[in-house]
Design an enzyme around this catalytic site. Structure first.
Site, PDB file in Angstrom:
ATOM      1  N   SER A  67       0.800  -1.232   0.000  1.00 21.84           N
ATOM      2  CA  SER A  67       0.000   0.000   0.000  1.00 21.84           C
ATOM      3  C   SER A  67       0.830   1.277   0.000  1.00 21.84           C
ATOM      4  CB  SER A  67      -0.958   0.017   1.197  1.00 21.84           C
ATOM      5  OG  SER A  67      -2.030  -0.866   0.982  1.00 21.84           O
ATOM      6  N   LYS A  70       0.592   3.296  -3.100  1.00 18.44           N
ATOM      7  CA  LYS A  70      -0.567   4.151  -3.354  1.00 18.44           C
ATOM      8  C   LYS A  70      -0.198   5.635  -3.372  1.00 18.44           C
ATOM      9  CE  LYS A  70      -3.702   0.838  -1.104  1.00 18.44           C
ATOM     10  NZ  LYS A  70      -4.507   0.555   0.095  1.00 18.44           N
ATOM     11  N   TYR A 195      -2.016  -3.416 -10.857  1.00 17.52           N
ATOM     12  CA  TYR A 195      -2.053  -3.081  -9.433  1.00 17.52           C
ATOM     13  C   TYR A 195      -1.207  -4.048  -8.603  1.00 17.52           C
ATOM     14  CZ  TYR A 195      -3.996  -1.848  -4.860  1.00 17.52           C
ATOM     15  OH  TYR A 195      -4.153  -1.455  -3.550  1.00 17.52           O
ATOM     16  N   TYR A 247      -3.927   3.329   7.548  1.00 20.78           N
ATOM     17  CA  TYR A 247      -5.212   2.623   7.566  1.00 20.78           C
ATOM     18  C   TYR A 247      -6.148   3.284   8.580  1.00 20.78           C
ATOM     19  CZ  TYR A 247      -2.416  -0.856   5.053  1.00 20.78           C
ATOM     20  OH  TYR A 247      -1.589  -1.476   4.159  1.00 20.78           O
ATOM     21  N   VAL A 265       1.107  -3.818   4.013  1.00 18.72           N
ATOM     22  CA  VAL A 265       0.951  -5.066   4.762  1.00 18.72           C
ATOM     23  C   VAL A 265       2.161  -5.989   4.667  1.00 18.72           C
ATOM     24  CG1 VAL A 265      -1.562  -5.052   4.703  1.00 18.72           C
ATOM     25  CG2 VAL A 265      -0.287  -6.181   2.863  1.00 18.72           C
TER      26      VAL A 265
END
Length: 313
Positions: A67, A70, A195, A247, A265
């Site tokens: 992540s 992102k 992705y 998160y 993660v």
């Protein structure tokens, strides 16, 4: 006043203290390839804009961005499409829901992801990366990452990418829902391939700290005097890191640590202390929210010792 780390030994003392917390977490198991990580490893690097840096722990260990990527694709999409376009399809608000939740997509009107740091928003953003094929778009992402890290050898972990691709049913569900809502307009399997490769980009914590330092310096690589990301886009990315980067533990993290940061993660955390330095951390054992449990503790210690919080007067 922000102080600087003075030695690898000084940093190692903090790592040794934080490492005890790895026993309270566990590695991600919903992506089979990530289960192979060593839960008791912990490493950290600090990168200063003058090129100096310090590191400690298992610094040769590689992590996949997951992540953390992102933030990078958000910067690219904003450069490719512009702010008005990007935020017509994805929102700017934090959410208390898990990062992979579909609930808000079904209840919000218009039905668009709340922010770019949850999976639905990140898929929407990755969809915006320009290019004629998955390979061309991914190569653009890789070049961007390599440039920020000043490391042309950065690649991606094919085993992790394949493992994620084969277990991406929830992300496929999010993508199909978004396509039905006219948010996504491409073949879903192409998007999932791009992705999962993006998430599997691999580096060590020193590379991660250098990327964090570019964001910390408002998108500029001070050593080369190159503006890699426009200042306003770097500001937007750092703001999302503060409000949504950890998160649904982002609020607590802002209070306890107080720096823009993004976790993944795999156990990675990228921190950007505005105007000061970048921080890269890798500790695969996660807490219940999906953040590196020892990594967060280490950042808390560093923030206190070096007065890193952006909210300090």
């Amino acid at each position: 006043m922000v102080s600087q780390c003075r030695s690898n030994k000084e940093l190692q003392q903090l790592v040794d203290e934080a490492k005890e917390y790895t026993k309270q977490g566990k590695v991600a198991d919903y992506i089979p390839a990530l289960k192979k990580a060593k839960p008791d490893d912990l490493s950290v690097a600090i990168s200063y804009p003058d090129g100096k840096g310090f590191c400690a722990g298992d610094v040769n260990d590689k992590l996949t961005l997951q992540s953390i990527s992102k933030v990078l694709t958000l910067a690219m999409a904003l450069m490719d499409k512009g702010e008005d376009y990007v935020f017509s399809y994805v929102g700017k608000e934090p959410t208390g829901d898990p990062f992979n939740s579909i609930a808000k997509l079904e209840t919000n009107r218009p039905s668009k992801p709340l922010n770019p740091m949850i999976n639905a928003g990140a898929l929407t953003v990755t969809h915006m990366i320009s290019g004629k094929s998955v390979d061309e778009r991914f190569e653009r992402i890789l070049r961007f990452v390599r440039g920020m890290a000043q490391n042309p050898d950065i690649g991606f972990n094919e085993e992790v990418a394949r493992s994620e691709y084969e277990t991406s049913d929830l992300n496929r569900s999010l993508s199909y829902f978004l396509r039905q809502q006219d948010v996504i307009h491409e073949k879903i399997e192409d998007l999932i391939e791009l992705y999962t490769k993006q998430c599997a980009i691999e580096m060590d914590c020193k590379d991660l700290a250098r990327i964090g330092c570019v964001f910390a310096m408002n998108g500029k690589d001070v050593l080369t005097d190159k503006q890699i990301i426009p200042e306003d886009i770097a500001r937007i990315c750092k703001t999302f890191m503060v409000t949504c980067g950890m998160y649904n533990a982002s609020g607590e993290f802002a209070i306890n640590v107080g720096i823009p940061a993004k976790s993944g993660v795999s156990g990675g955390i990228m921190g950007s202390v505005p105007g000061k330095c970048g921080i890269g951390i890798y500790g695969a054992a996660l807490d219940e929210k999906g953040n590196s449990i020892a990594g967060i503790k280490l950042l808390e210690m560093m923030a206190k010792k070096y007065s890193l919080s952006m909210f300090n007067i």
